[in-house]
Design a protein around this motif. Structure first.
Motif, PDB file in Angstrom:
ATOM      1  N   ASP A   1     -14.041  62.263 -17.852  1.00  0.00           N
ATOM      2  CA  ASP A   1     -14.624  62.419 -16.519  1.00  0.00           C
ATOM      3  C   ASP A   1     -16.147  62.317 -16.628  1.00  0.00           C
ATOM      4  O   ASP A   1     -16.727  62.579 -17.683  1.00  0.00           O
ATOM      5  CB  ASP A   1     -14.228  63.765 -15.906  1.00  0.00           C
ATOM      6  CG  ASP A   1     -12.762  63.795 -15.518  1.00  0.00           C
ATOM      7  OD1 ASP A   1     -12.216  62.723 -15.169  1.00  0.00           O
ATOM      8  OD2 ASP A   1     -12.141  64.885 -15.577  1.00  0.00           O
ATOM      9  N   PHE A   2     -16.763  61.951 -15.505  1.00  0.00           N
ATOM     10  CA  PHE A   2     -18.213  61.759 -15.476  1.00  0.00           C
ATOM     11  C   PHE A   2     -18.859  62.605 -14.393  1.00  0.00           C
ATOM     12  O   PHE A   2     -18.248  62.908 -13.370  1.00  0.00           O
ATOM     13  CB  PHE A   2     -18.553  60.288 -15.209  1.00  0.00           C
ATOM     14  CG  PHE A   2     -18.308  59.374 -16.383  1.00  0.00           C
ATOM     15  CD1 PHE A   2     -19.289  59.182 -17.343  1.00  0.00           C
ATOM     16  CD2 PHE A   2     -17.103  58.712 -16.522  1.00  0.00           C
ATOM     17  CE1 PHE A   2     -19.075  58.340 -18.424  1.00  0.00           C
ATOM     18  CE2 PHE A   2     -16.870  57.865 -17.599  1.00  0.00           C
ATOM     19  CZ  PHE A   2     -17.861  57.679 -18.559  1.00  0.00           C
ATOM     20  N   SER A   3     -20.099  62.938 -14.638  1.00  0.00           N
ATOM     21  CA  SER A   3     -20.923  63.546 -13.595  1.00  0.00           C
ATOM     22  C   SER A   3     -21.261  62.479 -12.564  1.00  0.00           C
ATOM     23  O   SER A   3     -20.911  61.302 -12.724  1.00  0.00           O
ATOM     24  CB  SER A   3     -22.224  64.082 -14.205  1.00  0.00           C
ATOM     25  OG  SER A   3     -23.037  62.977 -14.643  1.00  0.00           O
ATOM     26  N   THR A   4     -21.962  62.888 -11.527  1.00  0.00           N
ATOM     27  CA  THR A   4     -22.522  61.894 -10.626  1.00  0.00           C
ATOM     28  C   THR A   4     -23.524  61.052 -11.416  1.00  0.00           C
ATOM     29  O   THR A   4     -24.104  61.521 -12.403  1.00  0.00           O
ATOM     30  CB  THR A   4     -23.241  62.571  -9.452  1.00  0.00           C
ATOM     31  OG1 THR A   4     -24.182  63.524  -9.965  1.00  0.00           O
ATOM     32  CG2 THR A   4     -22.249  63.283  -8.540  1.00  0.00           C
ATOM     33  N   PRO A   5     -23.753  59.795 -11.029  1.00  0.00           N
ATOM     34  CA  PRO A   5     -24.680  58.936 -11.788  1.00  0.00           C
ATOM     35  C   PRO A   5     -26.094  59.512 -11.822  1.00  0.00           C
ATOM     36  O   PRO A   5     -26.546  60.145 -10.866  1.00  0.00           O
ATOM     37  CB  PRO A   5     -24.649  57.621 -11.005  1.00  0.00           C
ATOM     38  CG  PRO A   5     -23.352  57.639 -10.267  1.00  0.00           C
ATOM     39  CD  PRO A   5     -23.125  59.080  -9.909  1.00  0.00           C
ATOM     40  N   TYR A   6     -26.773  59.293 -12.938  1.00  0.00           N
ATOM     41  CA  TYR A   6     -28.151  59.767 -13.053  1.00  0.00           C
ATOM     42  C   TYR A   6     -29.140  58.658 -13.399  1.00  0.00           C
ATOM     43  O   TYR A   6     -30.351  58.895 -13.436  1.00  0.00           O
ATOM     44  CB  TYR A   6     -28.255  60.894 -14.095  1.00  0.00           C
ATOM     45  CG  TYR A   6     -28.092  60.443 -15.530  1.00  0.00           C
ATOM     46  CD1 TYR A   6     -29.181  60.037 -16.291  1.00  0.00           C
ATOM     47  CD2 TYR A   6     -26.836  60.421 -16.123  1.00  0.00           C
ATOM     48  CE1 TYR A   6     -29.036  59.615 -17.607  1.00  0.00           C
ATOM     49  CE2 TYR A   6     -26.678  60.002 -17.433  1.00  0.00           C
ATOM     50  CZ  TYR A   6     -27.783  59.602 -18.175  1.00  0.00           C
ATOM     51  OH  TYR A   6     -27.617  59.170 -19.475  1.00  0.00           O
ATOM     52  N   PHE A   7     -28.637  57.426 -13.654  1.00  0.00           N
ATOM     53  CA  PHE A   7     -29.547  56.333 -13.986  1.00  0.00           C
ATOM     54  C   PHE A   7     -28.900  55.005 -13.611  1.00  0.00           C
ATOM     55  O   PHE A   7     -27.709  54.791 -13.852  1.00  0.00           O
ATOM     56  CB  PHE A   7     -29.871  56.335 -15.488  1.00  0.00           C
ATOM     57  CG  PHE A   7     -30.960  55.362 -15.880  1.00  0.00           C
ATOM     58  CD1 PHE A   7     -32.294  55.731 -15.809  1.00  0.00           C
ATOM     59  CD2 PHE A   7     -30.650  54.080 -16.305  1.00  0.00           C
ATOM     60  CE1 PHE A   7     -33.301  54.839 -16.156  1.00  0.00           C
ATOM     61  CE2 PHE A   7     -31.649  53.182 -16.656  1.00  0.00           C
ATOM     62  CZ  PHE A   7     -32.981  53.562 -16.587  1.00  0.00           C
ATOM     63  N   ASP A   8     -29.697  54.116 -13.013  1.00  0.00           N
ATOM     64  CA  ASP A   8     -29.225  52.770 -12.653  1.00  0.00           C
ATOM     65  C   ASP A   8     -29.759  51.763 -13.660  1.00  0.00           C
ATOM     66  O   ASP A   8     -30.949  51.775 -13.997  1.00  0.00           O
ATOM     67  CB  ASP A   8     -29.708  52.399 -11.251  1.00  0.00           C
ATOM     68  CG  ASP A   8     -29.173  53.353 -10.194  1.00  0.00           C
ATOM     69  OD1 ASP A   8     -27.953  53.566 -10.166  1.00  0.00           O
ATOM     70  OD2 ASP A   8     -29.979  53.894  -9.415  1.00  0.00           O
ATOM     71  N   ALA A   9     -28.878  50.919 -14.143  1.00  0.00           N
ATOM     72  CA  ALA A   9     -29.261  49.957 -15.174  1.00  0.00           C
ATOM     73  C   ALA A   9     -28.541  48.636 -14.947  1.00  0.00           C
ATOM     74  O   ALA A   9     -27.677  48.509 -14.075  1.00  0.00           O
ATOM     75  CB  ALA A   9     -28.912  50.503 -16.559  1.00  0.00           C
TER      76      ALA A   9
END
Length: 285
Positions: free
Chosen positions: A128-136
Motif C-alpha cells: 500500500d502507498f501513502s498519498t503521492p508526495y512527488f511528481d516525476a
C-alpha cells in the motif's frame, strides 16, 4: 488522733516506696506505632515507543544518499522526518539495496519504504502507498554531442537503466524485455558513470536524479532529452499491504507539512523552487 511512732512511720514509708518502685517497674512501654502499610509495588515501566524502520536505497541523490559521515540524507529523508514529527512517530532509516527492498517490507524487516518509489498498479497489488508526495517523469541523459533527440531513437542503441525501476520498464517496452542492448545497473549513478565511460549510448531514469547528476558533474558533458511519450509518475511512501494504521498516520503527516509550508521549504532546498501543482490525473504504469 493517736501519735505515730518513728519506727511505724519508717515502716509505712518503706512499704509505700516499695509499692512505687514495683509500680514503676511494671509500667508498660507505649505501644509500638502500627506498621505502615506496605509501599505499593513499583509500576512497570511504560513500553518504549515503537521505532519505525524505514528502508531506503541511499544511492539516489538528491532523494537519498550518504554524506561524508555516512549519514543518510536527501529530499526523501527530510520529507519523512517532517511527516514523522507531525504524525508523532519515531523513525530510523536503514540503507537497503534497491534489489530486494520490497521483500524487506513484505517480510516485516522494514515498516515503510521511501526511495523515490513510483506508485504503479503492479506494485499496489503487493503493498500500500501513502498519498503521492512527488511528481516525476522519465528523462534521457546523453553526451552533449549525441544526435539522440527523442525516446524512439533509443530503439536499437545501448541504454543504461537501474534494474527494476520504471526507467527499466519503459525501455523494456521499447526494445523488448530481453533485449541485449538494455544494460541494467544497481543504481542510476552507476548507469550514468557507464554513459560517461562510453559503455552505453544513453541512460533513462527519473528526471530528478538525472538533472541533479548533470548539474553536479559538468565534466561528464551530458545533456538531457525529454519526450512527450513519458507520462507523469508519482512517488509514494510504501507500507505493508493492509497496514492502514501506519498509512493513515503518514497521510495525515503529509497533509500537515503541505499545509504549513514545510514541504515547500524542503522542495525548494533541493530543487530550487516550490513544487509545481500536481497534474490533474497521474499516470499509473
Amino acid at each position: 488522733m493517736s501519735s505515730i511512732t518513728t519506727r511505724h512511720f519508717l515502716q509505712s514509708a518503706g512499704i509505700l516506696l516499695a509499692g512505687l518502685v514495683l509500680a514503676a517497674c511494671g509500667k508498660q512501654e507505649p505501644p509500638a506505632p502500627a506498621a505502615s502499610a506496605p509501599a505499593p509495588a513499583a509500576s512497570a515501566p511504560a513500553p518504549a515507543a515503537k521505532v519505525y524502520l524505514v528502508g531506503t536505497d541511499a544511492a539516489y541523490a538528491p532523494f537519498e544518499s550518504q554524506n561524508e559521515k555516512g549519514e543518510i540524507v536527501g529530499f526523501d529523508i527530510e520529507v519523512v522526518q517532517a511527516v514523522a514529527q507531525k504524525a508523532g512517530i519515531e523513525v530510523k532509516f536503514v540503507n537497503t539495496p534497491w534489489e530486494g527492498i520490497f521483500n524487506t517490507l513484505n517480510q516485516g524487516d522494514r515498516d515503510l519504504l521511501v526511495s523515490a518509489i513510483t506508485i504503479t498498479a503492479e506494485r499496489k497489488q503487493t503493498m500500500d502507498f501513502s498519498t503521492p508526495y512527488f511528481d516525476a517523469q522519465q528523462l534521457i541523459a546523453v553526451k552533449k554531442d549525441s544526435k539522440i533527440s527523442k525516446f524512439n531513437d533509443l530503439k536499437k542503441l545501448k541504454v543504461g537503466v537501474q534494474n527494476g525501476t520504471t526507467g527499466d520498464e519503459v525501455v523494456a517496452k521499447l526494445q523488448g524485455k530481453d533485449s541485449a542492448n538494455i544494460k541494467r545497473f544497481e543504481s542510476t549513478p552507476l548507469a550514468l558513470k557507464e554513459l560517461e565511460a562510453g559503455g552505453v549510448d544513453a541512460v533513462v531514469a527519473d528526471n530528478g536524479v538525472v538533472v541533479h547528476y548533470v548539474n553536479n558533474n559538468s565534466g561528464a558533458n551530458f545533456k538531457t532529452v525529454s519526450d512527450a511519450s513519458f507520462v507523469a509518475e508519482q512517488y509514494g511512501l510504501a507500507v505493508k499491504k493492509g497496514n492502514t494504521e501506519l498509512q493513515e498516520k503518514l497521510n495525515k503527516g503529509l497533509a500537515d507539512i503541505k499545509t504549513d509550508g514545510t514541504y515547500d521549504k524542503i522542495y525548494t532546498k533541493y530543487f530550487g523552487s516550490p513544487a509545481a501543482p500536481a497534474p490533474a490525473v497521474a499516470a499509473s504504469k
